[in-house]
Enzyme design. Sequence first.
Site, short mmCIF file in Angstrom:
data_model
loop_
_atom_site.label_atom_id
_atom_site.label_comp_id
_atom_site.label_asym_id
_atom_site.label_seq_id
_atom_site.Cartn_x
_atom_site.Cartn_y
_atom_site.Cartn_z
NE ARG A 56 -3.09 0.64 -0.76
CZ ARG A 56 -3.30 0.72 -2.05
NH1 ARG A 56 -2.92 1.80 -2.73
NH2 ARG A 56 -3.87 -0.27 -2.70
CE LYS A 77 -1.53 28.41 -4.57
NZ LYS A 77 -2.52 28.95 -5.53
CE LYS A 109 2.24 35.37 -4.13
NZ LYS A 109 1.54 34.07 -4.17
CD GLU A 160 1.04 38.41 -6.54
OE1 GLU A 160 1.21 37.20 -6.35
OE2 GLU A 160 0.22 39.10 -5.91
CG ASP A 166 -1.63 37.04 -9.25
OD1 ASP A 166 -1.63 35.81 -9.48
OD2 ASP A 166 -2.35 37.57 -8.39
#
Length: 285
Positions: A106, A141, A173, A203, A225
């Site tokens: 597994r 992510k 960002k 960004e 973005d």
Amino acid sequence: MTPMTYAALPDLVLEPLVRNALTEDMGTFGDITTRAVIPAGVTYQAKLNARDEGVVSGMQIARIAFHLVDPSLKIDTLVGDGSAVTKGQTLMTIEGAASSILMGERVALNFAGRLSGIASLTAQFVAQTAGTKTRITCTRKTTPGLRTVEKLAVLHGGGFNHRFSLSDAILIKDNHIAAAGGIRAVLDATKAVASHMVKVEIEVDTLEQLAEVLEVDGADNVLLDNMDTPTLIEAVKMTEGRVVLEASGNMKLDRIAEVSATGVDYISSGALTHSAMTLDLGLDF
């Protein structure tokens, strides 16, 4: 697709991840089903087969999983990580104690199926950039604790890696800009403290912000973005190669060809790691 030519990670980097997964799966008293029904001394040869077509990743990890359970298992990896496979193709054979094979099954399949799914989706994205200079890259992510192997799977699919951690590069960002007082303020602050070894990316959401970045200087890369295609085309014209351009935000498979044709250097997509479907693999005795 041919296997990637870079060297594999050393087993010792991957072993802790695999060991933790095996420990989780064994629980407090091991595989009570196998101990109950498989007599001692029973041996088998099992085959790890692809039940769908795609690009393989996780073969190294599958081998580690079986060998951590039982170092005496004889394992033959027939298809290397980064290889395209067809439905029904045998990827690996495992021969030895049936109980050991069942105990490792597994965890080996969980890793190999998940990572092959990421590699397969990445390969689909990369195929959409044919004829352009654009590279496909992942993001942070990723599944907590599995970033290393999920980013490795992106490489196996022909993609490239973005930051592995917050300490790899400076990525400014929108929230940084808002909190620090604007584009000029953040770039000036960055230039005052950044090492010459550290890349700086910022960004922007609009062409006006991009123009300000170009005036201030100090950024190596600009993340565009959530821009539509005409805006991306204009951004490429404005920069004239002065900075590396990365398009990001809602980069789904059906948009990649269009965006890569704009001339951006990179397209980053979190979907590569957070939305990839597991490739169907199975272990057959």
